[in-house]
Structures are given as C-alpha cells and as structure tokens.
Design a protein around this motif. Structure first.
Motif, mmCIF file in Angstrom:
data_model
loop_
_atom_site.group_PDB
_atom_site.id
_atom_site.type_symbol
_atom_site.label_atom_id
_atom_site.label_comp_id
_atom_site.label_asym_id
_atom_site.label_seq_id
_atom_site.Cartn_x
_atom_site.Cartn_y
_atom_site.Cartn_z
ATOM 1 N N SER A 15 5.999 17.442 19.103
ATOM 2 C CA SER A 15 5.577 18.421 20.106
ATOM 3 C C SER A 15 5.225 17.731 21.418
ATOM 4 N N GLN A 16 5.926 18.046 22.493
ATOM 5 C CA GLN A 16 5.610 17.424 23.779
ATOM 6 C C GLN A 16 4.280 17.916 24.326
ATOM 7 N N THR A 17 3.889 19.156 23.985
ATOM 8 C CA THR A 17 2.572 19.642 24.401
ATOM 9 C C THR A 17 1.471 18.808 23.762
ATOM 10 N N PHE A 18 1.596 18.554 22.476
ATOM 11 C CA PHE A 18 0.652 17.699 21.753
ATOM 12 C C PHE A 18 0.644 16.306 22.374
ATOM 13 N N ASN A 19 1.838 15.794 22.662
ATOM 14 C CA ASN A 19 1.953 14.470 23.269
ATOM 15 C C ASN A 19 1.234 14.418 24.609
#
Length: 441
Positions: free
Chosen positions: A144-148
């Motif tokens: 997940s890029q949001t998590f990243n």
C-alpha cells in the motif's frame, strides 16, 4: 569476460522474475597497475559486451524477491526503534549533559568521548530508519503506497528530510543515474565548473583551491564538504543538484531547492505534497527550538543534533560511493540509457554497518535495477544478478573497504572533461601547478 586482473586505461570520447534457484559464482575482479579495483565494463572497448534489457535481468531473479510484507517491514521499524531506545538509555545511565567544569581534565575527556560515541552509534542506528523511509518512498515497504507514505513521512520528517520532495528527486536519481545533464544528486562538475581552461590550466574556483591546499588537504576538504555540509546544501539547492529543471530546460543560475513548492525541481501537480513536506520540516525544527528553550541548547545538541549529523553523513556517503569511481563511466545525453546508468552502480562491503543499514550499500546494484524490491530480499536478488551479469563483465563489486574507497574517490573523482559522450572522472592531482614548487600531501 575479463580475467582476475586486467590492465587497461580509460580515455574520453566527446561529442517478473523467473528462476527460483540462485547459482553460486566466484567473484571476478579487475584491477589497474596499482592494484586498485576497476569496473570490468568499458563501453569504449570495441569488444564491450552488449547490455541486457531490464526484462532479461529481471527474468533471472526469483519471483519471491518482489513480494512485500507489512509484517516483515514493520518488524524492522520495531527492531531499529528498540536499538535506538537502548542506545539512548545507555547514554542516559552513563553520561551527563552538564559541561565539565575543567575542560582539560580526564573527566572532560571521558565526557567528550562518551557523547561522541553515542552520537556515532545513534546516528548509525537512525540511518536504519532513514533507509526504511527511503523504502517507503520507493513503494518497496508494503503493497500500500498510502501506508508507505504515512510511515515514510513520519520517519523522514523526524530526521529533517522533506519526505515527498526527496521522494520525487530520489526517483529522478534512479531514472537518470550517471546522466551528466539530467542526473540528480552527486552530478559531476565539468572542467569549466572546476575552474580549468580548455587547455587544462588552472584559472579559478576549485582548481585554485586545490593548488593552495595540496592533494591530501583537498581530499580532506572533499570529505568534509560531502559528509558534514553536503546534505543541507543539497536540500537547499546549493550543491549537487541536476542541470535541468523538471520541464527539461537547462537551469540558468536558478536554485532548485527541496522546500519551495514552486521550485523548478518539481512539477505543479506536486505542490501540495511539497508544501506538506516543508511544513513537516519546519514543525520538526520548531520542536527542536522548543526543546532547546525548555532544556537548553547543549542537551539538544548532544541528544539529537550530533546523531543527526552522523545520519546525514551516512546517507551522503552511500550515494557518493555507490555511483562514483575513476573507472565507472558517466554518460552524456547522447550516450545515456537507463540500463547503462543502472549498471554503473557499484556494490561495496560495509561490514557490521550492513546490519544497521539494511545492506543498502552492498546490494545497491539490485536496488537501482529494481527499486520496488524490498531490501530484505535484495541479497538473494544480488546473488542472482551477480551470477547473470558477472560472467558478462557487467557487475560492479569493489572489495575495497569503504573508508579507503571514500579516500580514493575524494582524491580522484573531481571533474569531467565534457558533458557529452562517454566520460570518466579526472583528478585535479593530474593538473600542473601554476607556479613552481611541489604540492603538499
């Protein structure tokens, strides 16, 4: 394939994964007449091997190397945070922030050594967090890029790194590695920028400073400039940035910093993210200022600024050494390709620091080929890449200890003759002096 020792001199021209098994190979080394490591790939050699495509290289890497895990990545965040807490606790138990009354006593010496030891190791540990945030920026931390971005922002901003701004410029560094015009970070100086005339005579700038200092002191100045002040100068757009703006136009004296949303370094669509990063950096400095007001400047310097400086030294060191060597080519726009740039990366041994820094320096070739690959699979991927590229003479591994390699790069990698064609670093040590007498060593 080059043999274990191969002497040759460089000149300048103008102008998803497949196999699951990893074969074992013996390292093939090349060296010059003085025994220094040399890259086995010389694009000026008529017999130079044909470069493979990115897809061909990816086909030899086990598929599982590209699998990202929330749990695995967060384990390393926890591990590094526990190490940092342990280091801070040990310093709390053994050191005092009060300046010794007698600065020439044994107690003062112990105080100085103790706090510098803490700064070094805490900075070393925090570089692990920096590498993890760097993984977040690449999308290698989790699916997940949001998590990243949440975790990357938190870790980088705590280390005074404008996360989204550096995420963009570092991605450009990967897209344009060793491109003399459109590269990003550690972009080489040209002969003219170094203060040399077309005839190779010293006229101004660094060429005159080198003559005044001498070979050894100038190399020490290079190390200081890179490791101590290089990172803040780079973020402010005052050193080591590219020659082109985001629109592809040559910069004419414009400063391209990491803080202004309207900096020519960034496209307009990123302005909100750049503003967010700058706000985060300002907030972090406000916290430092408030802490200094509450507890005093010295405790803040001892607990935070000292480790931060070591952290910044490490991150600059890695980028400096993983792409620069007198035998590694730099490419003008007329010669550069993505594969050429990526394969100009160098793997180096970092000993115990590989543990703290997640092998970012010893698996850097794999990282530049496939930045989306999580770091904890990079050693397996490196073995596969080495087995495929090394017999072709296309894998760069310099076994020289990193501190010796740093000194050699500081003494030899000063400028390029031109920005077009295939170029190799040249050294000011090879330029005659303007006056009689010997250079100081």
């Amino acid at each position: 394939t080059k043999l274990s020792t191969n002497y040759h001199q460089r000149t300048t021209t103008m102008g998803k994964g497949g196999r699951s098994t990893v074969p074992t190979t013996q390292t093939i080394q090349t060296a010059d007449k003085d025994g220094h490591w040399m890259s086995p790939y010389n694009p000026l050699d008529p017999k130079a091997p044909q470069l493979p495509s990115k897809g061909q290289i990816k086909a030899v890497i086990p598929k599982e190397c590209f699998e990202r895990s929330y749990v695995h990545s967060m384990y390393f965040v926890l591990r590094d945070t526990v190490l940092a807490a342990g280091c801070a606790y040990a310093a709390y138990l053994t050191l005092s922030t009060d300046l010794p009354s007698n600065l020439f006593s044994l107690d003062a010496l112990a105080w100085f050594v103790g706090w510098n030891t803490y700064a070094f190791w805490m900075g070393c540990i925090l570089t692990g967090h920096w590498v993890l945030a760097h993984e977040c920026g690449h999308g290698a931390f989790s699916p997940s890029q949001t998590f990243n971005d949440i975790w990357g922002f938190a870790m980088h901003q705590a280390l005074m790194v404008p996360y989204f701004a550096w995420q963009y410029t570092h991605a450009k560094h990967h897209r344009r590695t060793n491109n003399t015009m459109d590269g990003e970070s550690h972009v080489p100086n040209s002969r003219e920028e170094m203060g040399l005339s077309k005839e190779g005579k010293r006229e101004s700038g660094y060429a005159i400073i080198h003559e005044a200092f001498g070979d050894g002191p100038f190399a020490m100045f290079q190390v200081f400039a890179h490791l101590v002040i290089g990172w803040p100068l780079y973020l402010m757009g005052l050193a080591s940035t590219g020659r082109l703006g985001q629109d592809g136009k040559v910069l004419d004296g414009d400063i391209i910093d990491h803080y202004r949303p309207w900096s020519k370094m960034f496209p307009a669509k990123l302005r909100f993210k750049i503003a967010l990063s700058t706000t985060g950096a300002l907030a972090a400095w406000v916290c430092v200022y408030k802490a200094a007001q509450e507890y005093g400047a010295l405790p803040v310097i001892l607990w935070y600024i000292g480790p931060l400086m070591w952290n910044q030294a490490w991150l600059v060191l890695y980028t400096w050494l993983q792409h620069n060597d007198p035998s590694v080519p730099q490419y003008g726009p007329d010669e550069w390709t993505w594969v050429k740039g990526a394969l100009s990366t160098i793997d180096r041994p970092y000993g115990i620091f590989d543990f703290f820094h997640h092998k970012i320096g010893s698996t850097h070739v794999a990282h530049h080929l496939f930045h989306e690959m999580p770091f904890y699979k990079a050693d397996v991927a490196t073995a596969a890449i080495k087995a495929y590229l090394e017999p072709k003479g296309l894998y760069n591994y310099d076994p020289t200890p990193w501190y010796m390699a740093m000194w050699r790069v500081a003494k030899t990698c000063h400028y390029l003759e031109d920005l077009d064609g295939i170029q190799y670093y040249k050294s000011l040590e090879d330029i005659p002096l303007r006056k009689n007498g010997k250079k100081m060593d």
